[in-house]
Write a protein that holds these residues in place. Structure first.
Motif, PDB file in Angstrom:
ATOM      1  N   VAL A  64     -43.462 -57.932 -29.688  1.00  0.00           N
ATOM      2  CA  VAL A  64     -42.723 -57.327 -28.570  1.00  0.00           C
ATOM      3  C   VAL A  64     -42.450 -58.365 -27.491  1.00  0.00           C
ATOM      4  O   VAL A  64     -41.338 -58.440 -26.949  1.00  0.00           O
ATOM      5  N   THR A  65     -43.443 -59.197 -27.186  1.00  0.00           N
ATOM      6  CA  THR A  65     -43.262 -60.215 -26.140  1.00  0.00           C
ATOM      7  C   THR A  65     -43.311 -61.643 -26.676  1.00  0.00           C
ATOM      8  O   THR A  65     -42.956 -62.582 -25.968  1.00  0.00           O
ATOM      9  N   MET A  66     -43.750 -61.825 -27.924  1.00  0.00           N
ATOM     10  CA  MET A  66     -43.771 -63.166 -28.509  1.00  0.00           C
ATOM     11  C   MET A  66     -42.566 -63.393 -29.422  1.00  0.00           C
ATOM     12  O   MET A  66     -42.380 -64.491 -29.955  1.00  0.00           O
ATOM     13  N   TYR A  67     -41.799 -62.304 -29.651  1.00  0.00           N
ATOM     14  CA  TYR A  67     -40.577 -62.347 -30.453  1.00  0.00           C
ATOM     15  C   TYR A  67     -40.905 -62.680 -31.911  1.00  0.00           C
ATOM     16  O   TYR A  67     -41.935 -62.260 -32.400  1.00  0.00           O
ATOM     17  N   GLN A  68     -40.046 -63.387 -32.629  1.00  0.00           N
ATOM     18  CA  GLN A  68     -40.293 -63.662 -34.053  1.00  0.00           C
ATOM     19  C   GLN A  68     -40.529 -62.362 -34.821  1.00  0.00           C
ATOM     20  O   GLN A  68     -41.507 -62.211 -35.557  1.00  0.00           O
ATOM     21  N   ASP A  69     -39.607 -61.407 -34.651  1.00  0.00           N
ATOM     22  CA  ASP A  69     -39.780 -60.085 -35.255  1.00  0.00           C
ATOM     23  C   ASP A  69     -39.949 -60.130 -36.774  1.00  0.00           C
ATOM     24  O   ASP A  69     -40.623 -59.271 -37.353  1.00  0.00           O
ATOM     25  N   ASN A  70     -39.346 -61.112 -37.406  1.00  0.00           N
ATOM     26  CA  ASN A  70     -39.376 -61.177 -38.866  1.00  0.00           C
ATOM     27  C   ASN A  70     -40.368 -62.204 -39.397  1.00  0.00           C
ATOM     28  O   ASN A  70     -40.303 -62.572 -40.573  1.00  0.00           O
ATOM     29  N   ASN A  71     -41.259 -62.653 -38.533  1.00  0.00           N
ATOM     30  CA  ASN A  71     -42.244 -63.653 -38.966  1.00  0.00           C
ATOM     31  C   ASN A  71     -43.609 -63.287 -38.407  1.00  0.00           C
ATOM     32  O   ASN A  71     -44.118 -63.917 -37.478  1.00  0.00           O
ATOM     33  N   LYS A  72     -44.210 -62.276 -38.975  1.00  0.00           N
ATOM     34  CA  LYS A  72     -45.501 -61.765 -38.510  1.00  0.00           C
ATOM     35  C   LYS A  72     -46.582 -62.841 -38.531  1.00  0.00           C
ATOM     36  O   LYS A  72     -47.401 -62.934 -37.612  1.00  0.00           O
ATOM     37  N   GLU A  73     -46.566 -63.681 -39.567  1.00  0.00           N
ATOM     38  CA  GLU A  73     -47.595 -64.714 -39.700  1.00  0.00           C
ATOM     39  C   GLU A  73     -47.521 -65.720 -38.561  1.00  0.00           C
ATOM     40  O   GLU A  73     -48.550 -66.171 -38.043  1.00  0.00           O
ATOM     41  N   LEU A  74     -46.307 -66.092 -38.145  1.00  0.00           N
ATOM     42  CA  LEU A  74     -46.145 -67.045 -37.052  1.00  0.00           C
ATOM     43  C   LEU A  74     -46.632 -66.443 -35.744  1.00  0.00           C
ATOM     44  O   LEU A  74     -47.290 -67.127 -34.948  1.00  0.00           O
ATOM     45  N   VAL A  75     -46.334 -65.175 -35.500  1.00  0.00           N
ATOM     46  CA  VAL A  75     -46.802 -64.483 -34.302  1.00  0.00           C
ATOM     47  C   VAL A  75     -48.329 -64.496 -34.260  1.00  0.00           C
ATOM     48  O   VAL A  75     -48.938 -64.826 -33.231  1.00  0.00           O
ATOM     49  N   GLN A  76     -48.948 -64.142 -35.372  1.00  0.00           N
ATOM     50  CA  GLN A  76     -50.405 -64.087 -35.430  1.00  0.00           C
ATOM     51  C   GLN A  76     -51.029 -65.465 -35.198  1.00  0.00           C
ATOM     52  O   GLN A  76     -52.029 -65.595 -34.482  1.00  0.00           O
ATOM     53  N   GLU A  77     -50.444 -66.490 -35.795  1.00  0.00           N
ATOM     54  CA  GLU A  77     -51.006 -67.831 -35.675  1.00  0.00           C
ATOM     55  C   GLU A  77     -50.844 -68.369 -34.255  1.00  0.00           C
ATOM     56  O   GLU A  77     -51.756 -68.994 -33.708  1.00  0.00           O
ATOM     57  N   ARG A  78     -49.678 -68.134 -33.638  1.00  0.00           N
ATOM     58  CA  ARG A  78     -49.481 -68.579 -32.258  1.00  0.00           C
ATOM     59  C   ARG A  78     -50.442 -67.869 -31.313  1.00  0.00           C
ATOM     60  O   ARG A  78     -51.014 -68.489 -30.413  1.00  0.00           O
ATOM     61  N   ASN A  79     -50.625 -66.574 -31.521  1.00  0.00           N
ATOM     62  CA  ASN A  79     -51.545 -65.826 -30.670  1.00  0.00           C
ATOM     63  C   ASN A  79     -52.970 -66.342 -30.841  1.00  0.00           C
ATOM     64  O   ASN A  79     -53.689 -66.543 -29.856  1.00  0.00           O
ATOM     65  N   ARG A  80     -53.367 -66.574 -32.078  1.00  0.00           N
ATOM     66  CA  ARG A  80     -54.725 -67.056 -32.347  1.00  0.00           C
ATOM     67  C   ARG A  80     -54.956 -68.426 -31.714  1.00  0.00           C
ATOM     68  O   ARG A  80     -55.968 -68.654 -31.042  1.00  0.00           O
ATOM     69  N   LEU A 110     -45.642 -74.739 -35.169  1.00  0.00           N
ATOM     70  CA  LEU A 110     -45.715 -73.773 -34.081  1.00  0.00           C
ATOM     71  C   LEU A 110     -44.762 -74.130 -32.947  1.00  0.00           C
ATOM     72  O   LEU A 110     -44.558 -73.335 -32.033  1.00  0.00           O
ATOM     73  N   ASN A 111     -44.199 -75.311 -32.986  1.00  0.00           N
ATOM     74  CA  ASN A 111     -43.210 -75.745 -31.991  1.00  0.00           C
ATOM     75  C   ASN A 111     -41.839 -75.790 -32.662  1.00  0.00           C
ATOM     76  O   ASN A 111     -41.424 -76.826 -33.172  1.00  0.00           O
ATOM     77  N   ASN A 112     -41.167 -74.654 -32.701  1.00  0.00           N
ATOM     78  CA  ASN A 112     -39.905 -74.604 -33.446  1.00  0.00           C
ATOM     79  C   ASN A 112     -38.672 -74.593 -32.545  1.00  0.00           C
ATOM     80  O   ASN A 112     -37.614 -74.129 -32.922  1.00  0.00           O
ATOM     81  N   ARG A 113     -38.814 -75.114 -31.320  1.00  0.00           N
ATOM     82  CA  ARG A 113     -37.669 -75.248 -30.419  1.00  0.00           C
ATOM     83  C   ARG A 113     -37.445 -76.728 -30.116  1.00  0.00           C
ATOM     84  O   ARG A 113     -38.403 -77.485 -29.952  1.00  0.00           O
ATOM     85  N   LYS A 114     -36.202 -77.131 -30.001  1.00  0.00           N
ATOM     86  CA  LYS A 114     -35.888 -78.532 -29.725  1.00  0.00           C
ATOM     87  C   LYS A 114     -35.890 -78.848 -28.235  1.00  0.00           C
ATOM     88  O   LYS A 114     -36.231 -79.958 -27.831  1.00  0.00           O
ATOM     89  N   GLU A 115     -35.495 -77.869 -27.405  1.00  0.00           N
ATOM     90  CA  GLU A 115     -35.332 -78.134 -25.972  1.00  0.00           C
ATOM     91  C   GLU A 115     -36.475 -77.619 -25.114  1.00  0.00           C
ATOM     92  O   GLU A 115     -36.614 -78.016 -23.961  1.00  0.00           O
ATOM     93  N   THR A 116     -37.301 -76.731 -25.662  1.00  0.00           N
ATOM     94  CA  THR A 116     -38.395 -76.142 -24.888  1.00  0.00           C
ATOM     95  C   THR A 116     -39.698 -76.200 -25.682  1.00  0.00           C
ATOM     96  O   THR A 116     -39.694 -76.341 -26.906  1.00  0.00           O
ATOM     97  N   ALA A 117     -40.805 -76.103 -24.967  1.00  0.00           N
ATOM     98  CA  ALA A 117     -42.118 -76.108 -25.619  1.00  0.00           C
ATOM     99  C   ALA A 117     -43.107 -75.379 -24.724  1.00  0.00           C
ATOM    100  O   ALA A 117     -42.938 -75.309 -23.504  1.00  0.00           O
ATOM    101  N   GLN A 118     -44.161 -74.832 -25.336  1.00  0.00           N
ATOM    102  CA  GLN A 118     -45.190 -74.122 -24.588  1.00  0.00           C
ATOM    103  C   GLN A 118     -46.116 -75.130 -23.913  1.00  0.00           C
ATOM    104  O   GLN A 118     -46.615 -76.062 -24.558  1.00  0.00           O
TER     105      GLN A 118
END
Length: 245
Positions: A34-50, A230-238
């Motif tokens: 809902v707030t981490m997006y990646q609606d079609n990639n549950k595994e990526l959401v879980q790994e980023r949260n962890r 886990l860094n899949n953006r070219k212009e932005t990063a956490q």
């Protein structure tokens, strides 16, 4: 529309509409999307949260006297990561729809969720009988605030901190330059999106007035994720900051 470097305001009404739509997409199977997006990639959401919670939780130095204020709590993702043994947790979000989901998901006695805008923080806390806090979480909120409200919000955050406090800020930043997405249609989200990605130098200038001039010190900062996957953006990063007073 993509705007680089130039300071441009975003429309909060559009942001509110966007998160109302996100709340309607809530799924028990992939709640944090809902707030981490990646609606079609549950595994990526879980790994980023962890990875995020495992890295940042120890830096909060939580104990039985910790009173946590989570600004822009969403559905209570960070509440899920915190131990029940802390003294108090209060989540705040301007989306009533997200707060309703948070209240349904988390019913622990010393945990509460309030509806309120970040730049109306003081008023919301007073109205709900809340005092000061000694642990502050700001996770992914600053990108949704215009510069004027950002100054005001950070000043209110400082005022609601106890004398000895820890502030944890985690934000997506512009790697090389400021980037504003204004009414930008995202194919990934299937919606128009508004956000301001400031550089880490810009953010630290904001922290100077609100935090550093009031006794806070920057203890640690850096990119959140080391893994390229886990860094899949070219212009932005956490990026994260830990401040302490």
């Amino acid at each position: 529309m993509r705007i680089t470097e130039k300071i441009t305001d975003i429309d909060y009404r559009e942001t509110k509409r966007f998160f109302k739509n996100r709340a309607e997409k809530f799924s028990v199977d992939n709640p944090y999307s809902v707030t981490m997006y990646q609606d079609n990639n549950k595994e990526l959401v879980q790994e980023r949260n962890r990875k995020e919670t495992e890295k940042l939780c120890p830096l909060l130095k939580l104990n039985s006297d910790s009173k946590v204020l989570d600004v822009a709590c969403g559905i209570g993702r960070w509440a899920d990561a915190l131990p029940e043994t802390i003294r108090e947790y209060c989540g705040l979000d301007f989306s009533g729809e997200l707060v309703a989901i948070a209240n349904q998901r988390n019913t622990r006695e010393n945990f509460s969720f309030l509806e309120g805008a970040a730049d109306e923080l003081e008023e919301t806390l007073v109205k709900n009988g809340k005092g000061k806090f000694n642990r502050i979480l700001m996770v992914g909120i600053l990108i949704y605030l215009n510069d004027g409200e950002l100054d005001s919000t950070l000043a209110q955050i400082e005022k609601c901190c106890e004398e000895h406090s820890v502030i944890c800020i985690r934000e997506p930043i512009g790697i090389k330059e400021r980037l504003t997405l204004k009414d930008y249609f995202s194919d990934e989200l299937k919606d128009h999106y508004n956000a301001i990605y400031r550089t880490h130098q810009e953010l630290q200038r904001f922290f100077e007035t609100s935090f550093f001039n009031h006794g806070f010190r920057l203890i640690q900062k850096g990119f959140l994720f080391d893994e390229d996957a886990l860094n899949n953006r070219k212009e932005t990063a956490q990026y994260f900051y830990i401040l302490e007073r």
